[in-house]
Design an enzyme around this catalytic site. Structure first.
Site, mmCIF file in Angstrom:
data_model
loop_
_atom_site.group_PDB
_atom_site.id
_atom_site.type_symbol
_atom_site.label_atom_id
_atom_site.label_comp_id
_atom_site.label_asym_id
_atom_site.label_seq_id
_atom_site.Cartn_x
_atom_site.Cartn_y
_atom_site.Cartn_z
ATOM 1 N N ASP A 473 0.832 -1.202 0.000
ATOM 2 C CA ASP A 473 0.000 0.000 0.000
ATOM 3 C C ASP A 473 0.869 1.255 0.000
ATOM 4 O O ASP A 473 2.085 1.204 0.270
ATOM 5 C CB ASP A 473 -0.883 -0.041 1.263
ATOM 6 N N ASP A 543 -10.644 1.983 -3.513
ATOM 7 C CA ASP A 543 -11.280 1.663 -2.233
ATOM 8 C C ASP A 543 -12.797 1.669 -2.358
ATOM 9 O O ASP A 543 -13.501 1.353 -1.395
ATOM 10 C CB ASP A 543 -10.864 2.683 -1.163
HETATM 11 C C1 DGJ Z 1 -5.789 1.987 1.915
HETATM 12 C C2 DGJ Z 1 -6.170 0.766 1.124
HETATM 13 O O1 DGJ Z 1 -6.655 1.143 -0.118
HETATM 14 C C3 DGJ Z 1 -7.177 -0.039 1.928
HETATM 15 O O2 DGJ Z 1 -7.612 -1.128 1.183
HETATM 16 C C4 DGJ Z 1 -6.557 -0.467 3.217
HETATM 17 O O3 DGJ Z 1 -5.522 -1.375 2.979
HETATM 18 C C5 DGJ Z 1 -6.060 0.747 3.972
HETATM 19 N N1 DGJ Z 1 -5.222 1.570 3.182
HETATM 20 C C6 DGJ Z 1 -5.308 0.334 5.212
HETATM 21 O O4 DGJ Z 1 -4.782 1.394 5.870
#
Ligand code: DGJ
Length: 734
Positions: A473, A543
């Protein structure tokens, strides 16, 4: 594929396109043709009026000849071309005038890799290397053009070399320049923001300059590094399309300029804004790779060309056509409220719905109870994960599941052991308070000590041997981009050097752990590009898990990316990003054609819909081999409906998913026209055994189910009543 005439006309021709240019009588590289396949490409001529402009400056003594009306391969500034140039820089005389003359060329079998940068793989390909040089300041530019036998993609890059004795400062160092002839073109590009990535916008090519770019340090969700310039009115099936992307993850620019004489120039490469690169004598600078597609028959053919190529030549070979595991991810199930017992409970829940992998997302490392601390300290939290990650991984695996884990390696929270020890390891500029993003700073990946530290920390966990998947991430855009390890006169190199450092780290890790599935994520799609996808077989595209939001995102992304490189999960309802309530079925369907499919729900949410979730997870498992390597087609996309087709690699199964967004009485009866079927074959609809002829499904279309608002009849195929309904058709070829 590559041919050259005696008078130095160069042709790159395969069965998809011809690309032709020549050394002009003035000694510069003049572009002649890019488009449909030519049977005699070396005899393409320049426009017969090329010397007749009487309103412009004349190029260095060539009467009537000026560069602002000459299609070129790698334009410079200051010698009669006033458009945005591919090369711009400062020479030792302090001015910015360069002229690149042809020096020599070479044709090599296959495709040389680019030093320090990911690039498309070769194989059944040839590369034309043209050497140009500015005779005064001895700035050399090597242009690489790779053509493949079996793909409609042209790969281009440039390498700058200071062959002189004094410093040169590069300011524009584009990878590729394409001068297209005058035409009524439209642009298609993909813009957005967090949770609304990949929105499609179509606009006429304006007079002047239109740029999509990033100065955020990542390629970014604001503009995906993709642009298509196409005949006005291009549809899925009709119209010529020139599309471009970059194998790059940092600050990029795709600039389209309709010049004074209406020709259209496309420049692709590193964003020149806030970029400088100092080339000392003897030094060279390699640009990222630009990829170009020419498609003759609309956006569908463009996407097919991209999808085949990305799957076969960009995505890591190890995972090509490899089915992905279904999974349960802890993020929307528990967020930061996670510990070893909960993970083991969720692992049992995952088992009970048939999921094949448990992914431990954010929240597992020292002190990480919310997003204010601990990034940088990649050791398991002692209180919540007392037995450590390797032991947890083996416990999860003992239950018959795979195990995946989340990292955000490029970041550090000021509240962390790492930052306390090494404040200089974060990007920063002297004397200014750093701007935080999600309470965190970006580590300085231009530094080898930082890269070594991250490698060791991650390696420490991965080396236990029980990790099957890593979610990588990256959750902020960069600010105060400065490095304590780099001299003042090179600070504007930091953004690019960061990306080089990131690629170095990723190469080391993915080479050491070739069997781990790395998933690229940056708050969803804030760095979804072919640079990252060269190292990682899949990415978390957004997301946004609400199906209506996500179907737009997938539809937009599919212009460029095959869904083999995407992941999706059934998230909670009401959705946590936009509050929408939707059925489990439609939540699953929005991602039904993504290669990696999962669930991110709490045990309680799962219990409430267990049978249904088990059903969809079992469908994900049963179809996982189908969802790699097939053909994705956009059939319908309007405000209220989306319909996609997915044809398996062996063409034996055709999946069609139809979404109906808002219900209303008396809506039209719709049909979707399927594509790419065998007209002579019969296709059996699995839900009722009805046989349909291929030509009928394509020619007159498949009637879509109806969203009933009133009374229902037995002989009509309905969708669920109400809003946000979906239906999946499965046809088997007889
Ligand atoms: C952002 C990601 O897009 C989410 O899926 C998740 O992993 C969060 N970060 C965790 O902090």
């Amino acid at each position: 594929m590559i041919t050259v005439s005696k008078d130095k006309t160069f042709s790159l021709t395969n069965r998809y396109f011809s690309y032709v240019f020549r050394v002009s009588p003035e000694g510069i590289l003049e572009h002649l043709h890019y488009g449909g396949v030519l049977s005699d490409p070396l005899n393409v001529t320049a426009h017969h009026l090329r010397t007749q402009r009487e309103v412009s400056s004349h190029f260095q003594g060539s009467q009537y000849f000026n560069l602002s009306d000459t299609p070129q391969e790698f334009p410079c500034f200051g010698t009669s071309d006033y458009r945005f140039p591919a090369l711009h820089g400062r020479n030792s005389d302090g001015n910015t005038v360069f002229t690149l003359y042809y020096k020599s060329h070479d044709i090599v079998k296959d495709k040389p890799a680019l030093k320090g940068l990911p690039s498309a793989r070769g194989g059944d390909s040839e590369t034309l290397i043209i050497k140009l040089e500015d005779p005064l300041h001895k700035l050399g530019v090597e242009l690489h053009y790779t053509i493949y036998e079996d793909y409609g993609v042209l790969a281009r890059s440039a390498k700058f070399q200071n062959n002189g004795e004094k410093n040169i400062q590069l300011q524009h160092a584009f990878s590729s320049s394409l001068d297209l002839p005058q035409n009524d073109y439209e642009i298609l590009h993909l813009h957005g923001t967090w949770s609304r990535e990949f929105n499609e916008e179509r606009i006429d090519v304006p007079k002047g300059r239109f740029v999509i770019d990033s100065s955020r340090g990542t390629s970014s969700a604001a503009h995906n590094p993709f642009i298509a310039i196409m005949d006005k009115g291009t549809t899925e099936d009709v119209g010529r399309v020139y599309a471009t992307t970059l194998v790059y993850s940092g600050n990029f620019a795709l600039s389209v300029e309709r010049g004074e004489f209406e020709d259209v120039r496309l420049l692709a490469g590193i964003n020149p804004f806030n970029f400088h690169w100092r080339l000392k004598p003897g030094q060279s600078f390699q640009t990222p790779e630009a990829l170009h597609v020419y498609a003759q028959r609309g956006l569908r053919s463009m996407s097919h060309l991209w999808h085949d190529f990305i799957r076969d030549r960009v995505s890591p070979t190890r995972f090509r056509h490899v089915p992905r595991s279904s999974y349960l991810n802890t993020w929307e199930a528990a967020y930061f409220d996670i510990d070893e017992d909960k993970v083991l409970d969720l692992a049992d829940t995952a088992k009970s719905i048939g999921a094949q992998m448990l992914v431990l997302d954010d929240g597992w490392f020292e002190g990480r109870k919310d997003d204010t601390s601990s990034l940088g300290d990649w050791i398991a939290d002692k209180d919540r994960f007392p037995s450590g990650i390797p032991s947890l991984a083996s416990k999860v695996k003992a239950k018959g599941l795979k195990f995946g884990i989340w990292f955000e390696p490029e970041m550090v929270n000021p509240k962390s052991i790492l930052y306390e020890k090494h404040p200089d390891w974060a990007l920063h500029v002297p004397g200014r308070k750093p701007s935080l993003g999600r309470n965190q700073l970006t580590l300085d990946l231009t530094r080898d000590d930082v890269i070594d530290y991250l490698f060791e920390q991650i390696d420490d966990i991965l080396s236990c041997g029980d990790i099957d998947y890593v979610k990588w991430d990256m959750n902020r855009n960069m600010t105060e981009v400065g490095s304590a390890g780099i001299s003042n006169n090179r600070q504007r190199e930091v953004s690019h050097r960061y990306i080089l450092g990131l690629y170095k780290l990723l190469s080391r890790l993915t080479q050491k752990y070739p069997d781990i599935v790395f998933e690229n994520c940056a708050s969803g799609g804030n760095r979804f590009d072919l640079g990252m996808l060269s190292f990682m077989p899949q990415g978390w595209i957004s997301d946004m898990c609400d199906p209506v939001g996500r179907m737009d995102i997938i539809n937009g992304a599919s212009y460029l990316y095959p869904l083999d490189v995407t992941a999706a999960y059934i998230g909670p309802s009401p959705n946590h990003q936009n509050g929408r309530v939707s059925s489990v079925q439609t939540r699953f369907m929005a991602g039904v054609f993504c290669a990696a499919r999962g669930v991110s729900l709490s045990t309680a949410d799962i219990e409430a819909h267990k049978d249904e979730i088990r059903h969809w997870v079992s469908l994900a498992n049963a179809t996982s081999a189908d969802m790699v390597g097939g053909t994705f087609d956009r059939l319908v996309k309007n405000q209220n409906e989306v319909c996609w087709q997915y044809t398996t690699r062996d063409k034996s199964t055709i999946y069609v998913v139809y979404f109906h967004i808002l219900s209303a009485p008396n809506l039209p009866f719709r049909r979707a026209h399927l594509v790419g079927l065998d007209p002579q074959s019969k296709y059996i609809l699995q839900e009722n055994g009805e046989a349909y002829q291929g030509d009928a499904l394509m020619g007159s279309g498949m009637p879509m189910p109806y969203v009933a608002t009133g009374q229902v009849r037995d002989d009509v195929r309905y969708m669920d009543k109400g809003d946000f309904s979906s239906h999946l058709f499965v046809f088997e070829k007889k």
